[in-house]
Design an enzyme around this catalytic site. Structure first.
Site, mmCIF file in Angstrom:
data_model
loop_
_atom_site.group_PDB
_atom_site.id
_atom_site.type_symbol
_atom_site.label_atom_id
_atom_site.label_comp_id
_atom_site.label_asym_id
_atom_site.label_seq_id
_atom_site.Cartn_x
_atom_site.Cartn_y
_atom_site.Cartn_z
ATOM 1 N N LYS A 254 1.443 -15.955 0.482
ATOM 2 C CA LYS A 254 0.949 -16.367 1.816
ATOM 3 C C LYS A 254 -0.150 -17.428 1.706
ATOM 4 C CE LYS A 254 2.231 -12.114 4.177
ATOM 5 N NZ LYS A 254 3.072 -11.585 3.102
ATOM 6 N N SER B 52 4.268 -0.732 -0.776
ATOM 7 C CA SER B 52 2.801 -0.766 -0.841
ATOM 8 C C SER B 52 2.234 -0.392 0.526
ATOM 9 C CB SER B 52 2.311 -2.156 -1.234
ATOM 10 O OG SER B 52 2.561 -3.070 -0.198
ATOM 11 N N ALA C 141 -8.316 -6.826 -7.432
ATOM 12 C CA ALA C 141 -7.305 -6.524 -6.405
ATOM 13 C C ALA C 141 -7.942 -6.182 -5.060
ATOM 14 C CB ALA C 141 -6.430 -5.354 -6.880
ATOM 15 N N SER D 94 -18.862 -2.090 -2.613
ATOM 16 C CA SER D 94 -18.161 -3.220 -2.005
ATOM 17 C C SER D 94 -18.357 -4.479 -2.845
ATOM 18 C CB SER D 94 -18.699 -3.463 -0.592
ATOM 19 O OG SER D 94 -18.223 -4.705 -0.108
ATOM 20 N N GLY E 230 -8.232 1.730 -5.905
ATOM 21 C CA GLY E 230 -7.571 2.823 -5.194
ATOM 22 C C GLY E 230 -6.386 2.363 -4.357
ATOM 23 N N LEU F 256 7.335 -3.941 -2.104
ATOM 24 C CA LEU F 256 8.040 -2.841 -1.453
ATOM 25 C C LEU F 256 7.283 -1.537 -1.662
ATOM 26 C CD1 LEU F 256 11.749 -3.524 -2.470
ATOM 27 C CD2 LEU F 256 10.854 -3.526 -0.159
ATOM 28 N N ASN G 193 -9.118 7.011 -1.448
ATOM 29 C CA ASN G 193 -8.160 6.431 -2.394
ATOM 30 C C ASN G 193 -8.670 6.542 -3.827
ATOM 31 O OD1 ASN G 193 -6.322 5.679 -0.519
ATOM 32 N ND2 ASN G 193 -6.790 3.508 -0.525
#
Length: 342
Positions: A172, A244, A126, A104, A53, A242, A81
């Protein structure tokens, strides 16, 4: 175009006429990939998208849905979502075979049950906590959700004959200065270790991380390893996306609509940027080309100054930076770097 009288009496402003195209802010041409070649790979297969979602997850679902998978399973912990993407895909692809499941990735019973029931062949993982400053304040949640969640999902994939597991990672994770980046680096190490152990034929030596191994019905103790484990694990790293959830663009747009100021943490801060469809098509490409154990690093062009991004967005919205809309520098947030590395 609106009538002149509407412009004159302020019913319509020029800046309201065109929503800024995210691509205009990239500073380069969007990357084009041969999406059909890639998506032939997903046609006729059972595919699970965890975090389906979210901004990346939902775009993955859109692109997969357009290429007739055998079954698309959308798995998310946040029902709103999941509901939104479900309704969107039902409307656009009424014949799509789709399951939307709430749960989860931290819950080994639930994730194990999903794999056992539906036997997905490809997993796009994801599901993750991604906000850097929020994870600085709740570091345990970052580890529980990202690291333990990835481990449990990878384990369930391996046990249930999944062919390919694609982890969505981030730039990151390179020399991380924050807990979110460090957690994602751990996720990469987990899937590379899984891949290594499978290739060495040592699947039974991978530790089981079930908090309720001694549960009442003993269901998590009856783990049966497939005769030949063939799951290939791979990670894909990319930069800031961009538009998100949690990216700077929605925040800047709100600040501009409110008349400013637009807040930039530091005048020299730079990031690698890509659009959501770009990121997802490259994830799909990496998933197609993977042999197992790789970390794919996506080519995001040159880094962009956030300050330049803010100024361009102000201009594209029909205002003058520092005149109509002020820019305010607020200082780096906890765990934030001035620059990311490829």
């Amino acid at each position: 175009l609106p009538g002149m009288y509407q412009l004159l009496n302020g019913e319509v402003t020029v800046s309201a006429m065109k929503d800024v195209a995210i691509e205009d802010l990239l500073g380069r041409e969007p990357i084009k990939v041969n999406i059909d070649e890639i998506l032939d790979y997903v046609t006729g297969k059972t595919i699970l998208v965890t975090g389906g979602g979210g901004s990346i997850g939902s775009e993955l679902c859109r692109q997969i849905a357009s290429h007739t998978p055998k079954l698309l399973i959308i798995f998310d912990v946040y029902e709103n979502n999941a509901y939104d993407i479900q309704q969107e895909l039902l409307k656009k692809y009424p014949l799509l075979n789709m399951k939307v499941l709430i749960g989860s990735v931290r819950d080994s019973r639930r994730i194990h049950e999903v794999f056992e029931t539906y036997r997905p062949e490809i997993v796009y993982h994801a599901a993750a906590h991604k906000h850097v400053p929020l994870m600085e304040d709740s570091p345990n949640e970052s580890i529980k959700n990202n690291v333990i969640g990835t481990y449990k999902t990878a384990y369930a994939a391996m046990l249930n004959g999944c062919k390919r597991f694609v982890l969505i990672s981030t730039d990151k994770a390179v020399n991380p200065t924050n807990i979110m980046g460090a957690s994602k680096r751990l996720c990469e190490m987990i899937i590379q270790s899984f891949d290594c152990m499978i290739k060495a034929g040592k699947v039974e030596q991978i530790p089981v991380l079930f908090a309720h191994a001694k549960d009442e019905d003993d269901c998590m103790n009856q783990l049966v390893y497939p005769e030949k484990v063939k799951t290939e694990f791979v990670a894909v790293r990319f930069g800031n996306v961009l538009g998100s959830n949690g990216s700077v663009i929605p925040l800047f747009k709100k600040q501009i609509a409110a008349g400013g100021p637009v807040t930039v943490t530091h005048p020299d801060i730079i990031r690698y940027f890509m659009t959501i469809p770009e990121a997802v098509s490259l994830v799909l490409q990496a998933g197609t080309y993977a042999k197992g154990g790789e970390i794919f690093v996506l080519d995001m062009g040159s880094p962009v100054k956030i300050d330049t991004l803010a100024r361009n967005l102000i201009k594209l919205s029909g205002h003058k930076p520092d005149v109509d809309i002020k820019i305010q520098y607020t200082g780096l947030r906890p765990g934030e770097k001035l620059f990311e590395e490829k």
